[in-house]
Design a protein around this motif. Structure first.
Motif, mmCIF file in Angstrom:
data_model
loop_
_atom_site.group_PDB
_atom_site.id
_atom_site.type_symbol
_atom_site.label_atom_id
_atom_site.label_comp_id
_atom_site.label_asym_id
_atom_site.label_seq_id
_atom_site.Cartn_x
_atom_site.Cartn_y
_atom_site.Cartn_z
ATOM 1 N N ALA A 130 0.835 -1.205 0.000
ATOM 2 C CA ALA A 130 0.000 0.000 0.000
ATOM 3 C C ALA A 130 0.866 1.250 0.000
ATOM 4 C CB ALA A 130 -0.938 -0.013 1.204
ATOM 5 N N GLY A 131 1.996 1.243 0.741
ATOM 6 C CA GLY A 131 2.889 2.394 0.741
ATOM 7 C C GLY A 131 3.528 2.616 -0.608
ATOM 8 N N ARG A 132 3.959 1.523 -1.262
ATOM 9 C CA ARG A 132 4.542 1.672 -2.602
ATOM 10 C C ARG A 132 3.508 2.198 -3.594
ATOM 11 N NH1 ARG A 132 7.165 -3.160 -0.878
ATOM 12 N NH2 ARG A 132 5.541 -4.446 -1.826
ATOM 13 N N ALA A 133 2.288 1.725 -3.464
ATOM 14 C CA ALA A 133 1.225 2.227 -4.356
ATOM 15 C C ALA A 133 0.970 3.706 -4.138
ATOM 16 C CB ALA A 133 -0.057 1.424 -4.136
ATOM 17 N N ALA A 134 1.058 4.157 -2.882
ATOM 18 C CA ALA A 134 0.835 5.574 -2.597
ATOM 19 C C ALA A 134 1.940 6.436 -3.202
ATOM 20 C CB ALA A 134 0.758 5.790 -1.085
ATOM 21 N N TRP A 135 3.214 5.995 -3.109
ATOM 22 C CA TRP A 135 4.285 6.753 -3.766
ATOM 23 C C TRP A 135 4.106 6.778 -5.272
ATOM 24 C CZ3 TRP A 135 6.748 10.094 -1.206
ATOM 25 C CH2 TRP A 135 7.176 9.912 0.110
ATOM 26 N N ARG A 136 3.594 5.673 -5.819
ATOM 27 C CA ARG A 136 3.467 5.574 -7.276
ATOM 28 C C ARG A 136 2.203 6.267 -7.807
ATOM 29 N NH1 ARG A 136 3.306 0.569 -7.379
ATOM 30 N NH2 ARG A 136 1.041 0.291 -7.560
ATOM 31 N N ASP A 137 1.051 6.003 -7.162
ATOM 32 C CA ASP A 137 -0.233 6.464 -7.692
ATOM 33 C C ASP A 137 -0.851 7.601 -6.890
ATOM 34 O OD1 ASP A 137 -1.053 2.979 -8.143
ATOM 35 O OD2 ASP A 137 -0.006 4.357 -9.526
ATOM 36 N N GLY A 138 -0.278 7.906 -5.726
ATOM 37 C CA GLY A 138 -0.850 8.959 -4.910
ATOM 38 C C GLY A 138 -1.707 8.440 -3.776
ATOM 39 N N HIS A 139 -2.136 7.178 -3.821
ATOM 40 C CA HIS A 139 -2.959 6.617 -2.751
ATOM 41 C C HIS A 139 -2.847 5.103 -2.792
ATOM 42 C CE1 HIS A 139 -5.986 5.386 -5.685
ATOM 43 N NE2 HIS A 139 -5.759 6.551 -6.256
ATOM 44 N N GLY A 140 -3.085 4.489 -1.663
ATOM 45 C CA GLY A 140 -3.076 3.045 -1.552
ATOM 46 C C GLY A 140 -3.880 2.629 -0.341
ATOM 47 N N GLY A 141 -4.043 1.320 -0.158
ATOM 48 C CA GLY A 141 -4.828 0.857 0.975
ATOM 49 C C GLY A 141 -4.651 -0.623 1.192
ATOM 50 N N ALA A 142 -5.006 -1.067 2.397
ATOM 51 C CA ALA A 142 -4.964 -2.480 2.763
ATOM 52 C C ALA A 142 -6.074 -2.715 3.768
ATOM 53 C CB ALA A 142 -3.604 -2.854 3.354
ATOM 54 N N ALA A 143 -6.880 -3.762 3.538
ATOM 55 C CA ALA A 143 -8.028 -4.055 4.393
ATOM 56 C C ALA A 143 -7.787 -5.367 5.131
ATOM 57 C CB ALA A 143 -9.309 -4.129 3.568
ATOM 58 N N GLY A 144 -8.425 -5.490 6.287
ATOM 59 C CA GLY A 144 -8.381 -6.735 7.033
ATOM 60 C C GLY A 144 -7.086 -6.974 7.785
ATOM 61 N N ALA A 155 -5.343 3.159 5.120
ATOM 62 C CA ALA A 155 -5.406 4.004 3.930
ATOM 63 C C ALA A 155 -4.163 4.888 3.926
ATOM 64 C CB ALA A 155 -6.668 4.848 3.917
ATOM 65 N N VAL A 156 -3.442 4.907 2.776
ATOM 66 C CA VAL A 156 -2.199 5.656 2.657
ATOM 67 C C VAL A 156 -2.379 6.679 1.548
ATOM 68 C CG1 VAL A 156 0.306 5.492 2.478
ATOM 69 C CG2 VAL A 156 -1.011 3.523 3.269
ATOM 70 N N GLN A 157 -1.931 7.927 1.804
ATOM 71 C CA GLN A 157 -2.093 9.005 0.835
ATOM 72 C C GLN A 157 -0.805 9.821 0.765
ATOM 73 O OE1 GLN A 157 -5.373 11.563 1.660
ATOM 74 N NE2 GLN A 157 -5.094 12.815 -0.166
ATOM 75 N N ARG A 158 -0.407 10.157 -0.448
ATOM 76 C CA ARG A 158 0.767 10.996 -0.667
ATOM 77 C C ARG A 158 0.357 12.458 -0.540
ATOM 78 N NH1 ARG A 158 4.739 10.488 -5.972
ATOM 79 N NH2 ARG A 158 6.419 11.843 -5.213
ATOM 80 N N VAL A 159 1.021 13.206 0.354
ATOM 81 C CA VAL A 159 0.582 14.564 0.679
ATOM 82 C C VAL A 159 1.773 15.505 0.646
ATOM 83 C CG1 VAL A 159 -1.350 13.759 2.083
ATOM 84 C CG2 VAL A 159 0.871 14.120 3.147
ATOM 85 N N GLN A 163 4.658 16.755 -2.432
ATOM 86 C CA GLN A 163 4.258 15.359 -2.567
ATOM 87 C C GLN A 163 5.359 14.419 -2.077
ATOM 88 O OE1 GLN A 163 1.086 14.050 -4.010
ATOM 89 N NE2 GLN A 163 0.704 16.125 -3.257
ATOM 90 N N ASP A 164 6.003 14.758 -0.980
ATOM 91 C CA ASP A 164 7.107 13.954 -0.488
ATOM 92 C C ASP A 164 6.860 13.458 0.929
ATOM 93 O OD1 ASP A 164 7.188 16.502 0.471
ATOM 94 O OD2 ASP A 164 9.188 16.983 -0.295
ATOM 95 N N TYR A 165 5.575 13.335 1.335
ATOM 96 C CA TYR A 165 5.216 12.759 2.629
ATOM 97 C C TYR A 165 4.093 11.745 2.407
ATOM 98 C CZ TYR A 165 7.763 16.727 4.554
ATOM 99 O OH TYR A 165 8.723 17.637 4.860
ATOM 100 N N LEU A 166 3.991 10.792 3.289
ATOM 101 C CA LEU A 166 2.905 9.817 3.286
ATOM 102 C C LEU A 166 2.091 9.986 4.556
ATOM 103 C CD1 LEU A 166 4.439 6.462 1.966
ATOM 104 C CD2 LEU A 166 3.141 8.185 0.716
ATOM 105 N N LEU A 167 0.756 10.048 4.382
ATOM 106 C CA LEU A 167 -0.170 10.121 5.498
ATOM 107 C C LEU A 167 -0.811 8.740 5.677
ATOM 108 C CD1 LEU A 167 -1.842 11.708 7.598
ATOM 109 C CD2 LEU A 167 -3.479 12.196 5.759
ATOM 110 N N TRP A 168 -0.598 8.126 6.819
ATOM 111 C CA TRP A 168 -1.095 6.776 7.128
ATOM 112 C C TRP A 168 -2.272 6.904 8.078
ATOM 113 C CZ3 TRP A 168 1.868 2.620 5.104
ATOM 114 C CH2 TRP A 168 3.086 2.990 4.540
ATOM 115 N N ARG A 169 -3.408 6.263 7.689
ATOM 116 C CA ARG A 169 -4.615 6.271 8.530
ATOM 117 C C ARG A 169 -5.008 4.818 8.798
ATOM 118 N NH1 ARG A 169 -7.994 10.810 8.482
ATOM 119 N NH2 ARG A 169 -9.786 9.397 8.517
ATOM 120 N N PHE A 170 -5.189 4.488 10.087
ATOM 121 C CA PHE A 170 -5.550 3.130 10.491
ATOM 122 C C PHE A 170 -6.853 3.217 11.278
ATOM 123 C CE2 PHE A 170 -1.528 1.331 9.250
ATOM 124 C CZ PHE A 170 -0.637 2.388 9.379
ATOM 125 N N GLU A 171 -7.936 2.639 10.677
ATOM 126 C CA GLU A 171 -9.269 2.743 11.278
ATOM 127 C C GLU A 171 -9.747 1.366 11.706
ATOM 128 O OE1 GLU A 171 -12.045 4.699 8.826
ATOM 129 O OE2 GLU A 171 -13.712 4.567 10.255
#
Length: 805
Positions: A130-144, A155-159, A163-171
């Protein structure tokens, strides 16, 4: 809290002073070592050039510097990301932790950095992806993901402006609690709605204690809507008598009996163990009963709610036959468009059926419980009878009769289609048989006319009369060809061809046929597949449709319009999208003939392909045009459909399957030219059950010098072969009593292999070749003239004399 370096800090200024001092010292060392100004100037010029390049680079790529110079205050960010449920973290490009809220620290600890978190199973790999996808596409995610027994979604978002930081959200994923939802519903608006409908409901724990209840239950059980019932045992509010009827305890024996419904609050798809279902929380619903059973008013409302959910058309009437209720399916099937039910069921049917329906409702309302079906015609579609089922009701209060309507429109449509297909098939068989017998009569008439013309010259008084008889006979033969075309027994000469070529060849003729008031438009698709059909008959199809379209457009006021002929490529996917029950899924090449005429009424469309059916005035049409079109299309393996709307025009769509075989062998139909007397000594066996046809053929062949032996049927032909053989050629009819022509020919081939055979028939040659498994046979279609039978015999003898390669 870690912080990034500030380019305006004192450390940066000291670094700059050190660099300048080092450069000055380097210049002094060069002067002391060399004692020459030239190297020192070159060194200074290099420094100036390097500084210029650095300045140009900073102007071209200022984003990095600007972002670093405008970094936010991370303490503010830390305060903004504080959340009691969602864990949030921010990392930079190097994977270093920039900021994390307290929920993240509580969940994972303060020493770990995403994506390297303590996750169960493959959670670490999923989070890293998910982190690699966020660096590549701007967003990523992993469920379960699972950590310490808690299931979370990430949920991971490039911010950042760079555009050189990653915001990680764990719900955390919260589990759905059906029992808790039921508690909230009963205490809220849904519980009040149930109470207004007469339903008393309570949610109970596995031990039988009340978790929640609606106001109706509290009012009956505790005497007040706000009564304290939560936490108390449900059984304490209820009692049972000697007949096991349930009452509220506070109402005593004068209270109303209750009916209790018990619903376990578990997911039926995931909980199948009976013991687990018994131990689960439950929803208890109570409704009133009286001493004789269910309360009439409550029961009727309950039944109405149930009937309203069913897709079958259902309605109820009282003892006087008045409507009490009808569900949506009944309203649709009965054709009620006003939105309200009429007072009586008889208002829905035609006048002739009102009395029968009223008597049936009265009989079921007053007699014993029974059921029956009545065939009726609804007022909105009097031509489509429907079946109305009636059943008597007891113990339902005012409701006395249950009505169920069955929509027979689809069934009636299918019955009409089957009846129409059967009728068309029967008419085709009749037309084919009549045409076959009529061809024998015409063969005799045309043959005798030819023989008489041989004895009369054009100047004789009888010559014109004989010629007129022969001309009328040929016209009658044309009518029989139409009948054979309708019955799919016409003689066709199929070829592999392209539909646009046929339409183009016919266009000039059509322009003369349709006249100046009608505009002809021709449109062709690209890449049409080839089809296998008789080009001459296909041209006749187009001409017949164009003539009918012309008459329809000239009947308009003002007369005129546009005739459009299109060729289209139809793929198998398009056919499947049509969802046609008739057209198989395959690739087709189609011809569409569209006019802007008066259209065809619906009651006439079902009969337009019948022979001799016409809507034109007497003497202006034979009624064989469209029947011929139908027969030619069907005999060629195609399909024809008509789409018409009165006043707007008609479209005939003809679909021919794309031919995927090789080139069709074209058999020569030209008469074989032979010299006079070449076959004059040949011996022929003529087998024909019709005396008049046999007499004409015998005279015609005898006049050419052939020795002709005749036979009346297949068995007689075998006897002649034995008694008078051998023969050079057998000329035989196909359909004969006792033993037909093909059966006789196979027996003759056993005795004389290679014996030439010429079949005479009024049926289609293609059909006969498929049904006759005999090699090297020739065909002569009926009716034929004297010259045609002579040419056919010459051709058969010449083919037999030619060596086979």
């Amino acid at each position: 809290m870690p912080a990034l370096p500030d380019p305006d800090a004192p450390d940066a200024r000291i670094t700059a002073l050190i660099i300048v001092g080092a450069l000055v010292l380097s210049g002094g060392l060069i002067w002391l070592a060399l004692g020459d100004w030239v190297p020192l100037m070159l060194f200074a010029a290099g420094l100036v050039g390097l500084a210029s390049l650095i300045m140009v680079y900073r102007r071209q790529f200022p984003a990095r510097v600007q972002v670093q110079a405008a970094l936010p205050d991370w303490s503010v960010t830390h305060a903004a990301t504080d959340h009691p449920v969602i864990a949030i973290a921010i990392t930079d490009e190097a994977g270093r932790m920039i900021c994390a809220n307290q929920r993240f620290v509580d969940l994972f600890g303060s020493e770990v950095v995403p994506p390297k978190l303590p996750l169960a199973g493959q959670g670490g790999d999923l989070l890293a992806e998910a982190g690699r996808a966020a660096w590549r596409d701007g967003h990523g995610g992993a469920a379960g993901l699972v950590t310490a027994g808690t299931r979370i979604d990430a949920a991971v978002q490039r911010v950042g402006r760079g555009q050189d930081y990653l915001l990680w959200r764990f719900e955390p994923v919260q589990k759905f609690d059906l029992a808790l939802e039921a508690d909230q519903m009963l205490a809220g608006r849904p519980g009040r709605a149930l109470g207004e409908g007469g339903f008393m409901a309570a949610a109970i724990s596995p031990e039988g204690r009340i978790r929640a209840a609606n106001s109706a239950f509290a009012a009956r059980a505790a005497g007040a809507e706000a009564g304290n019932v939560v936490g108390r045992d449900l059984a304490s509010f209820l009692r049972a008598d000697e007949r096991n009827r349930i009452y509220f305890e506070r109402e005593g024996r004068k209270g109303v009996p209750l009916r209790l419904f018990h619903l376990p609050l578990v997911d039926p798809l995931h909980t199948t163990d009976p013991e687990e279902r018994e131990k689960a929380p439950a929803l208890v619903v109570l409704i009133d009963e009286d001493a004789s059973g269910m309360d009439k008013g409550t029961a009727l409302g309950y039944v109405q709610n149930l009937l309203g959910l069913l897709p079958v058309g259902l309605a109820m009437t009282d003892r006087d036959g008045r409507f009490l209720f009808a569900n949506d399916a009944f309203i649709r099937a009965a054709g009620i468009t006003e939105g309200t039910l009429p007072p009586y069921p008889g208002d829905l049917v035609v006048r002739e059926d009102k009395g029968a329906l009223a008597d049936a409702v009265r009989r079921h309302a007053s007699g014993q419980a029974m059921s029956a079906d009545v065939a009726l015609r609804l007022r909105h579609q009097p031509d489509e009878p429907v079946t109305l089922s009636l059943a008597g009701l007891r113990g339902m209060g005012d409701a006395a009769v249950l009505l169920s309507i069955k929509d027979n429109s689809e069934e009636s449509r299918l019955k009409r289609q089957v009846a129409q297909a059967s009728k068309m098939q029967a008419i085709g068989q009749l037309a084919g048989g009549v045409a076959h017998d009529f061809n024998n009569v015409l063969t005799a008439i045309i043959g005798h006319c030819d023989l008489m013309l041989m004895r009369h010259s054009p100047g004789d008084s009888d010559y014109d009369d004989i010629q007129q008889i022969r001309s009328n006979s040929n016209r009658a033969a044309s009518l029989t060809r139409h009948l054979l075309a309708f019955s799919r027994q016409q003689t066709l000469r199929p070829q592999v061809l392209q539909l646009p070529d046929i339409v183009s060849d016919t266009s000039e003729l059509l322009k003369r046929l349709i006249g100046e008031k009608i505009v002809l438009e021709v449109q062709h698709d690209r890449n049409l597949g080839p089809v296998r059909a008789d080009p001459g008959q296909l041209e006749q199809v187009i001409v017949n449709l164009a003539v009918n379209a012309r008459d329809a457009m000239l009947a308009k006021r003002p007369p005129g319009g546009t005739l459009t002929i299109r060729t289209r490529k139809i793929t198998a996917a398009e056919v499947r999208a049509m969802a046609s029950d008739i057209l198989p899924a395959d690739d087709y090449s189609a011809i569409l003939v569209e006019d802007s005429g008066v259209g065809i009424p619906p009651d006439v469309q079902a009969r337009i392909f019948e022979p001799f059916f016409t809507t034109k005035d007497v003497g202006k049409g034979t009624g064989l045009g469209l029947s011929t079109v139908y027969g030619i299309v069907k005999q060629s393996g195609g399909y024809i459909f008509v789409d018409s709307e009165t006043g707007k025009g008609t479209t005939f769509s003809i679909y021919f399957p794309v031919y995927r075989g090789g080139a069709v062998e074209q058999r020569s139909r030209k008469p074989v030219k032979v010299s006079a007397g070449q076959w004059g000594n040949a011996r022929l066996l003529l087998v024909e059950d019709e005396d008049m046809v046999r007499a004409v053929a015998e005279r015609a062949l005898t006049r050419q010098g052939f020795t002709v032996v005749t036979a009346t049927d297949g068995e007689d032909g075998l006897e002649r072969l034995t008694d008078s053989g051998p023969f050079d050629l057998v000329v035989s009819d196909v359909v004969m009593p006792n033993l037909d022509g093909p059966g006789m020919a196979m027996e003759m081939r056993k005795r004389m292999p290679g014996l030439p055979i010429l079949f005479m028939s009024g049926y289609a040659e293609e059909t006969l070749r498929q049904s006759i498994s005999i090699d090297q046979v020739h065909f002569l279609p009926k009716p034929f003239s004297v010259a045609q039978i002579v040419d056919a015999v010459h051709g058969a003898l010449a083919a037999a004399a030619t060596p086979t390669e």
